[in-house]
Design an enzyme around this catalytic site. Structure first.
Site, PDB file in Angstrom:
ATOM      1  N   HIS A 188      -5.841   2.826   1.285  1.00  0.00           N
ATOM      2  CA  HIS A 188      -5.032   3.972   1.721  1.00  0.00           C
ATOM      3  C   HIS A 188      -5.630   4.695   2.931  1.00  0.00           C
ATOM      4  O   HIS A 188      -4.945   4.966   3.914  1.00  0.00           O
ATOM      5  CB  HIS A 188      -4.844   4.977   0.576  1.00  0.00           C
ATOM      6  N   ASP A 228       0.919  -1.131   0.000  1.00  0.00           N
ATOM      7  CA  ASP A 228       0.000   0.000   0.000  1.00  0.00           C
ATOM      8  C   ASP A 228       0.959   1.179   0.000  1.00  0.00           C
ATOM      9  O   ASP A 228       1.581   1.477   1.020  1.00  0.00           O
ATOM     10  CB  ASP A 228      -0.876   0.015   1.255  1.00  0.00           C
ATOM     11  N   HIS A 229       1.112   1.831  -1.149  1.00  0.00           N
ATOM     12  CA  HIS A 229       2.245   2.769  -1.246  1.00  0.00           C
ATOM     13  C   HIS A 229       2.114   3.958  -0.283  1.00  0.00           C
ATOM     14  O   HIS A 229       3.099   4.639  -0.013  1.00  0.00           O
ATOM     15  CB  HIS A 229       2.502   3.203  -2.695  1.00  0.00           C
TER      16      HIS A 229
END
Ligand code: NAD
Length: 479
Positions: free
Chosen positions: A242, A179-180
């Site tokens: 996010h 999950d950047h």
């Protein structure tokens, strides 16, 4: 201290957009910083029959879009790259891949360490993981780490199925789900900020917090990703992953925990305590929106975008009120929102304190804002002013130096993968809880017709989003 890493990367989908826009530039950053030097090789795989030389040319061309370094350095870097054409369903191709990986391991002395990176459509994650295992690609005396991009499923059932498939091939400890947002500096710094500012941490609970707001706003529309977006929508694309992970960083217990196991347990416990919504509560606690043209008529409505159905019911905006059934957070609403075609891009957490917080020497009703994407070197605002210029001093960055390190999310996550540090990746147990929660919203929405489009491009979303907070006597801080 930079320590050189040894590894062989196998990138499935090596000719794709993610690989060229994110992975290769990040690997190049690590190369320039000395994390990757002599002992690494990268195999790109995809369907097209490319030569190594052509593959390297595409890499240098992508790097030139992001860096101004001498082309010689880029070419030296690209010499570590090899191409293998590959069809995900063809067992023979995995054998060819295995032989190439073994050869490169010896050539570059990569210590039998393998990183298998899924930069490929999600429908292939399971089949590739299974073949890596069944065709014997895994090495015996190095590590074998599987990196999975989002989306991890499209609901709880499909996420369970996907997880079942990859779990047959890789133990949970070797799975790195990206999950950047967890690679972003501010999100990684939140535990430090909490642990190093005792008064702020003391105030972070239902006695002193009125509400917490998380906003991820974009000014752009779907651009050329209409086809993808039609299968997703903002609830799946942003809220499930996010937004939930950002909430996890600010709301989980014991920010001083250092071990990945403890940090994950705190987050898993938090998500397990999400107060589930009845269908009627979905109607009152969640708002969906879809953008229309803008005031001047120059921007397209979502339904006019390429590869989007004329009567699409996909939401491009969501706002909602999330609550947790924990002693710490009972009664505190977490208002979250994410949308496209909002007036500006914004990624922020606003923590709104109540008047009791004066007991701790913090001004009543203070708002602390953590900016996820820093602007003008600002990271923390107190009542809208940079914390250093504020009259209150209960919160500050633990180390000023953190401002300038400029860690890039993907590069930072790749260092973690190479170091075996799973802190900044999502665990299956977390996803199970967040999908269950999101599914209840999706199911309700899918059972009712949406009144779309319902907000103009360039605005803050549908009016119902304001009303969601007004009903509780609150209002959005970023408006
Ligand atoms: P893309 O379409 O640009 O690339 C897909 C790659 O898969 C290509 O290299 C293609 O050749 C390869 N491929 C397709 N079918 C194949 C097959 N049958 N056998 C072997 N290879 C095959 O897609 P992308 O945008 O790079 O996305 C890749 C993954 O990353 C997806 O899971 C996506 O959801 C995820 N992701 C992408 C981004 C992004 O910014 N592009 C951001 C977050 C997550």
């Amino acid at each position: 201290m930079v320590k050189e890493k040894s590894a062989n990367f196998i990138i499935f989908g090596g000719s794709g957009d993610l690989a060229h826009r994110k992975l290769y530039p990040s690997l190049f950053r690590l190369y320039k910083a000395g994390y990757l030097k002599d002992h690494f090789a990268v195999i790109g795989t995809a369907r097209r029959p490319w030569s190594d030389d052509y593959f390297r040319e595409t890499i240098v061309a992508s790097l030139k879009e992001y860096f101004t370094d001498d082309e010689k350095i880029m070419s030296e870097f690209a010499k570590h790259f090899f191409y293998q054409s590959h069809d995900v369903n063809d067992s023979a191709h995995y054998i060819a891949l295995k032989n190439l990986a073994a050869k490169l391991n010896d050539q570059f002395e990569a210590e039998n360490n393998r990183v298998y990176y899924m930069a490929i459509a999600p429908k292939f994650f399971g089949v590739v993981a299974e073949h890596i295992n069944s065709e014997g690609l895994k090495t015996k005396d190095g590590y074998n780490r599987l990196v999975i991009e989002k989306p991890f499923g499209r609901d709880l059932d499909s996420a369970c199925e996907l997880n079942g498939n990859i779990a047959k091939a890789f133990p949970e400890d070797d799975i790195y789900r990206i999950d950047h947002y967890l690679g972003k500096e501010m999100i990684q710094d939140i535990p430090n900020i909490r642990a190093n500012n005792p008064k702020f941490e003391e105030a972070l609970n239902n006695k002193y917090v009125s509400n917490i707001q998380v906003t991820l706003a974009e000014s752009l529309g779907v651009e050329d990703r209409g086809g993808y977006y039609e299968t997703s929508g903002v609830l799946r694309d942003m809220i499930q992953n996010h937004i939930m992970q950002i909430v996890g960083a600010i709301a989980s217990d014991d920010p001083a925990a250092k071990r990945a196991k403890d940090i994950h347990k705190n987050k898993t416990d938090l998500f397990a305590s999400l107060k589930n919504l009845t269908p009627e509560q979905v109607d009152t606690n969640f708002v969906r929106g879809q953008y229309d043209i803008d005031e001047s008529g120059t921007e397209k409505a979502y339904r006019q975008e390429d590869n989007v159905a004329e009567d699409s019911e996909i939401e491009t905006y969501t706002a909602g009120k999330i609550e947790f059934d924990t002693e710490r957070w009972d009664g505190v609403p977490f208002y979250v929102r994410s949308g496209k075609r909002m007036p500006n891009k914004a990624s922020r957490i606003d923590i709104v304190f109540n008047d009791k917080v004066a007991e701790l020497g913090i001004n009543a009703n203070t708002v602390v804002t953590l900016l996820i994407e820093r602007t003008n070197n600002q990271s923390i605002l107190i009542n809208g002013v940079n914390y250093a210029e504020s009259a209150q001093d209960f919160i500050k960055f633990p180390e000023e130096a953190e401002f300038t390190t400029g860690r890039e999310a993907y590069a930072s996550l790749i260092i973690d993968i190479l170091s075996g540090n799973r802190v900044h990746f999502t665990l299956w147990d977390e996803l199970r809880s967040t999908w269950k929660y999101i599914d209840s919203i999706r199911e309700r929405w899918d059972s009712q017709k949406a009144d779309f489009p319902n907000y103009m491009s360039g605005t803050m979303g549908p009016d119902a989003s304001e009303m969601l907070l007004e009903r509780d006597g609150n209002s959005w801080i970023w408006d």
